[in-house]
Write a protein that holds these residues in place. Structure first.
Motif, PDB file in Angstrom:
ATOM      1  N   PHE A 242       6.521  -1.768  -8.850  1.00 25.06           N
ATOM      2  CA  PHE A 242       7.259  -1.001  -7.855  1.00 25.06           C
ATOM      3  C   PHE A 242       7.260  -1.833  -6.581  1.00 25.06           C
ATOM      4  CE2 PHE A 242       7.844   2.279  -4.639  1.00 25.06           C
ATOM      5  CZ  PHE A 242       8.813   3.085  -5.219  1.00 25.06           C
ATOM      6  N   ARG A 243       8.433  -2.017  -6.004  1.00 20.23           N
ATOM      7  CA  ARG A 243       8.565  -2.890  -4.840  1.00 20.23           C
ATOM      8  C   ARG A 243       8.816  -2.052  -3.585  1.00 20.23           C
ATOM      9  NH1 ARG A 243       9.093  -8.149  -6.436  1.00 20.23           N
ATOM     10  NH2 ARG A 243      10.330  -8.766  -4.664  1.00 20.23           N
ATOM     11  N   LEU A 244       7.945  -2.239  -2.593  1.00 14.50           N
ATOM     12  CA  LEU A 244       7.960  -1.452  -1.367  1.00 14.50           C
ATOM     13  C   LEU A 244       8.077  -2.360  -0.158  1.00 14.50           C
ATOM     14  CD1 LEU A 244       7.340   1.212   0.288  1.00 14.50           C
ATOM     15  CD2 LEU A 244       4.924   0.552   0.078  1.00 14.50           C
ATOM     16  N   VAL A 245       9.007  -2.045   0.732  1.00 16.14           N
ATOM     17  CA  VAL A 245       9.065  -2.684   2.041  1.00 16.14           C
ATOM     18  C   VAL A 245       8.526  -1.673   3.049  1.00 16.14           C
ATOM     19  CG1 VAL A 245      10.614  -3.354   3.939  1.00 16.14           C
ATOM     20  CG2 VAL A 245      10.907  -4.362   1.688  1.00 16.14           C
ATOM     21  N   VAL A 246       7.623  -2.142   3.893  1.00 16.57           N
ATOM     22  CA  VAL A 246       7.103  -1.334   4.996  1.00 16.57           C
ATOM     23  C   VAL A 246       7.603  -1.974   6.282  1.00 16.57           C
ATOM     24  CG1 VAL A 246       5.027  -0.549   6.200  1.00 16.57           C
ATOM     25  CG2 VAL A 246       5.024  -0.743   3.706  1.00 16.57           C
ATOM     26  N   THR A 247       8.066  -1.162   7.196  1.00 14.03           N
ATOM     27  CA  THR A 247       8.491  -1.684   8.474  1.00 14.03           C
ATOM     28  C   THR A 247       7.986  -0.774   9.580  1.00 14.03           C
ATOM     29  OG1 THR A 247      10.362  -2.472   9.798  1.00 14.03           O
ATOM     30  CG2 THR A 247      10.737  -0.532   8.431  1.00 14.03           C
TER      31      THR A 247
ATOM     32  N   ARG B   3      -1.901   5.522  -6.857  1.00 19.87           N
ATOM     33  CA  ARG B   3      -1.145   6.390  -7.765  1.00 19.87           C
ATOM     34  C   ARG B   3      -0.451   5.571  -8.852  1.00 19.87           C
ATOM     35  NH1 ARG B   3       2.275  11.447  -5.730  1.00 19.87           N
ATOM     36  NH2 ARG B   3       2.397  12.452  -7.732  1.00 19.87           N
ATOM     37  N   LEU B   4       0.153   4.475  -8.470  1.00 21.87           N
ATOM     38  CA  LEU B   4       0.810   3.610  -9.457  1.00 21.87           C
ATOM     39  C   LEU B   4      -0.201   2.994 -10.414  1.00 21.87           C
ATOM     40  CD1 LEU B   4       3.454   1.894  -7.168  1.00 21.87           C
ATOM     41  CD2 LEU B   4       3.924   3.480  -9.043  1.00 21.87           C
ATOM     42  N   ALA B   5      -1.350   2.574  -9.901  1.00 28.09           N
ATOM     43  CA  ALA B   5      -2.390   1.980 -10.750  1.00 28.09           C
ATOM     44  C   ALA B   5      -2.845   2.977 -11.809  1.00 28.09           C
ATOM     45  CB  ALA B   5      -3.568   1.517  -9.898  1.00 28.09           C
ATOM     46  N   ALA B   6      -2.926   4.257 -11.447  1.00 24.02           N
ATOM     47  CA  ALA B   6      -3.320   5.290 -12.408  1.00 24.02           C
ATOM     48  C   ALA B   6      -2.302   5.419 -13.538  1.00 24.02           C
ATOM     49  CB  ALA B   6      -3.495   6.630 -11.695  1.00 24.02           C
ATOM     50  N   GLU B   7      -1.079   5.015 -13.260  1.00 22.02           N
ATOM     51  CA  GLU B   7      -0.011   5.041 -14.270  1.00 22.02           C
ATOM     52  C   GLU B   7       0.158   3.680 -14.955  1.00 22.02           C
ATOM     53  OE1 GLU B   7       3.490   6.270 -12.189  1.00 22.02           O
ATOM     54  OE2 GLU B   7       2.639   8.197 -11.605  1.00 22.02           O
ATOM     55  N   GLY B   8      -0.708   2.731 -14.597  1.00 19.54           N
ATOM     56  CA  GLY B   8      -0.618   1.396 -15.182  1.00 19.54           C
ATOM     57  C   GLY B   8       0.457   0.521 -14.577  1.00 19.54           C
TER      58      GLY B   8
ATOM     59  N   LEU C 181       1.996  -2.449  -7.582  1.00 21.59           N
ATOM     60  CA  LEU C 181       2.779  -2.309  -6.357  1.00 21.59           C
ATOM     61  C   LEU C 181       2.894  -3.675  -5.699  1.00 21.59           C
ATOM     62  CD1 LEU C 181       4.161  -0.531  -4.169  1.00 21.59           C
ATOM     63  CD2 LEU C 181       1.895  -0.307  -3.109  1.00 21.59           C
ATOM     64  N   GLU C 182       4.112  -4.064  -5.397  1.00 20.84           N
ATOM     65  CA  GLU C 182       4.362  -5.268  -4.601  1.00 20.84           C
ATOM     66  C   GLU C 182       4.897  -4.804  -3.261  1.00 20.84           C
ATOM     67  OE1 GLU C 182       6.850  -8.152  -6.509  1.00 20.84           O
ATOM     68  OE2 GLU C 182       5.573  -8.224  -8.281  1.00 20.84           O
ATOM     69  N   THR C 183       4.241  -5.240  -2.189  1.00 16.09           N
ATOM     70  CA  THR C 183       4.602  -4.769  -0.853  1.00 16.09           C
ATOM     71  C   THR C 183       4.944  -5.937   0.054  1.00 16.09           C
ATOM     72  OG1 THR C 183       3.074  -2.912  -1.125  1.00 16.09           O
ATOM     73  CG2 THR C 183       3.814  -3.382   1.110  1.00 16.09           C
ATOM     74  N   LEU C 184       5.994  -5.766   0.829  1.00 13.69           N
ATOM     75  CA  LEU C 184       6.357  -6.697   1.895  1.00 13.69           C
ATOM     76  C   LEU C 184       6.416  -5.894   3.176  1.00 13.69           C
ATOM     77  CD1 LEU C 184       7.359  -9.409   3.040  1.00 13.69           C
ATOM     78  CD2 LEU C 184       9.690  -8.636   2.490  1.00 13.69           C
ATOM     79  N   TRP C 185       5.656  -6.317   4.173  1.00 12.09           N
ATOM     80  CA  TRP C 185       5.658  -5.654   5.481  1.00 12.09           C
ATOM     81  C   TRP C 185       6.524  -6.494   6.404  1.00 12.09           C
ATOM     82  CZ3 TRP C 185       1.131  -2.207   6.728  1.00 12.09           C
ATOM     83  CH2 TRP C 185       1.359  -1.475   7.895  1.00 12.09           C
TER      84      TRP C 185
ATOM     85  N   ILE D 255      15.104  -8.112   3.152  1.00  7.37           N
ATOM     86  CA  ILE D 255      15.307  -7.025   2.195  1.00  7.37           C
ATOM     87  C   ILE D 255      16.107  -7.514   0.990  1.00  7.37           C
ATOM     88  CG2 ILE D 255      16.484  -4.808   1.867  1.00  7.37           C
ATOM     89  CD1 ILE D 255      15.520  -4.117   4.737  1.00  7.37           C
ATOM     90  N   ASP D 256      17.157  -8.275   1.233  1.00  9.50           N
ATOM     91  CA  ASP D 256      17.952  -8.812   0.121  1.00  9.50           C
ATOM     92  C   ASP D 256      17.118  -9.719  -0.778  1.00  9.50           C
ATOM     93  OD1 ASP D 256      20.207  -7.444   0.944  1.00  9.50           O
ATOM     94  OD2 ASP D 256      21.181  -9.205   1.835  1.00  9.50           O
ATOM     95  N   GLY D 257      16.233 -10.509  -0.174  1.00  9.52           N
ATOM     96  CA  GLY D 257      15.399 -11.417  -0.959  1.00  9.52           C
ATOM     97  C   GLY D 257      14.312 -10.700  -1.732  1.00  9.52           C
ATOM     98  N   PHE D 258      13.757  -9.643  -1.177  1.00  5.50           N
ATOM     99  CA  PHE D 258      12.657  -8.918  -1.812  1.00  5.50           C
ATOM    100  C   PHE D 258      13.150  -7.870  -2.810  1.00  5.50           C
ATOM    101  CE2 PHE D 258       9.180  -5.720  -1.770  1.00  5.50           C
ATOM    102  CZ  PHE D 258       8.153  -6.536  -2.199  1.00  5.50           C
ATOM    103  N   ARG D 259      14.300  -7.285  -2.535  1.00  5.12           N
ATOM    104  CA  ARG D 259      14.913  -6.254  -3.398  1.00  5.12           C
ATOM    105  C   ARG D 259      13.967  -5.085  -3.655  1.00  5.12           C
ATOM    106  NH1 ARG D 259      19.608  -7.511  -5.960  1.00  5.12           N
ATOM    107  NH2 ARG D 259      18.998  -6.227  -7.713  1.00  5.12           N
ATOM    108  N   PRO D 260      13.620  -4.346  -2.599  1.00  3.00           N
ATOM    109  CA  PRO D 260      12.674  -3.239  -2.775  1.00  3.00           C
ATOM    110  C   PRO D 260      13.286  -2.043  -3.503  1.00  3.00           C
ATOM    111  CG  PRO D 260      13.591  -3.178  -0.572  1.00  3.00           C
ATOM    112  CD  PRO D 260      14.105  -4.451  -1.220  1.00  3.00           C
ATOM    113  N   ASP D 261      12.409  -1.264  -4.097  1.00  3.55           N
ATOM    114  CA  ASP D 261      12.818   0.025  -4.657  1.00  3.55           C
ATOM    115  C   ASP D 261      12.955   1.060  -3.556  1.00  3.55           C
ATOM    116  OD1 ASP D 261      12.772  -0.557  -7.567  1.00  3.55           O
ATOM    117  OD2 ASP D 261      10.660  -0.992  -7.161  1.00  3.55           O
ATOM    118  N   VAL D 262      12.133   0.916  -2.518  1.00  2.00           N
ATOM    119  CA  VAL D 262      12.131   1.877  -1.415  1.00  2.00           C
ATOM    120  C   VAL D 262      11.638   1.197  -0.139  1.00  2.00           C
ATOM    121  CG1 VAL D 262       9.813   2.770  -1.787  1.00  2.00           C
ATOM    122  CG2 VAL D 262      11.519   4.277  -0.824  1.00  2.00           C
ATOM    123  N   VAL D 263      12.050   1.736   1.003  1.00  3.20           N
ATOM    124  CA  VAL D 263      11.624   1.242   2.306  1.00  3.20           C
ATOM    125  C   VAL D 263      10.886   2.380   3.020  1.00  3.20           C
ATOM    126  CG1 VAL D 263      12.358   0.384   4.568  1.00  3.20           C
ATOM    127  CG2 VAL D 263      13.533  -0.384   2.489  1.00  3.20           C
TER     128      VAL D 263
END
Length: 113
Positions: free
Chosen positions: A6-11, A32-37, A40-44, A103-111
């Motif tokens: 799951f790819r997350l951007v934090v700003t 939560r994601l780890a519990a589902e196996g 998480l990839e995060t870019l701030w 954002i275009d380079g990281f392609r997050p699922d959510v911001v």
């Protein structure tokens, strides 16, 4: 079968009032994601001189900077055209382009902002 991370951007950030709640949200999502196996990839995305620039890397979160500006308010509308405001307003389009590239380079699922 492992699913894609799951790819997350934090700003946002600047102060602890924004940075630490965002970090808490990242850690909660990560657990939560780890519990589902899942991973998480995060870019701030933040400013070079904000608290997030120090916190994210120490926490193992990828970090990139964007140019920002601020408007110094005044009751006198003529002061809105101060050299500092004009200079900062000129930085905003650059920051938008930098953020869009990140954002275009990281392609997050959510911001999270």
């Amino acid at each position: 079968m492992h699913s894609a991370p799951f790819r997350l951007v934090v700003t946002g950030g600047g102060t602890g009032g924004h940075t630490y709640p965002a970090l808490t949200a990242v850690r909660a999502l990560e657990a939560r994601l780890a519990a589902e196996g899942r991973a998480l990839e995060t870019l701030w995305i933040g400013t070079a001189d904000g608290l997030e620039a120090r916190v994210a890397p120490v926490e193992g979160i990828a970090f990139t900077t964007v140019a920002t500006g601020k408007i110094r308010r005044s009751k006198n509308p003529l002061k809105l055209a101060s050299p500092a405001n004009v200079r900062d307003m000129a930085r905003v389009p650059l920051g938008v382009l930098q953020a869009r590239r990140a954002i275009d380079g990281f392609r997050p699922d959510v911001v999270l902002a």
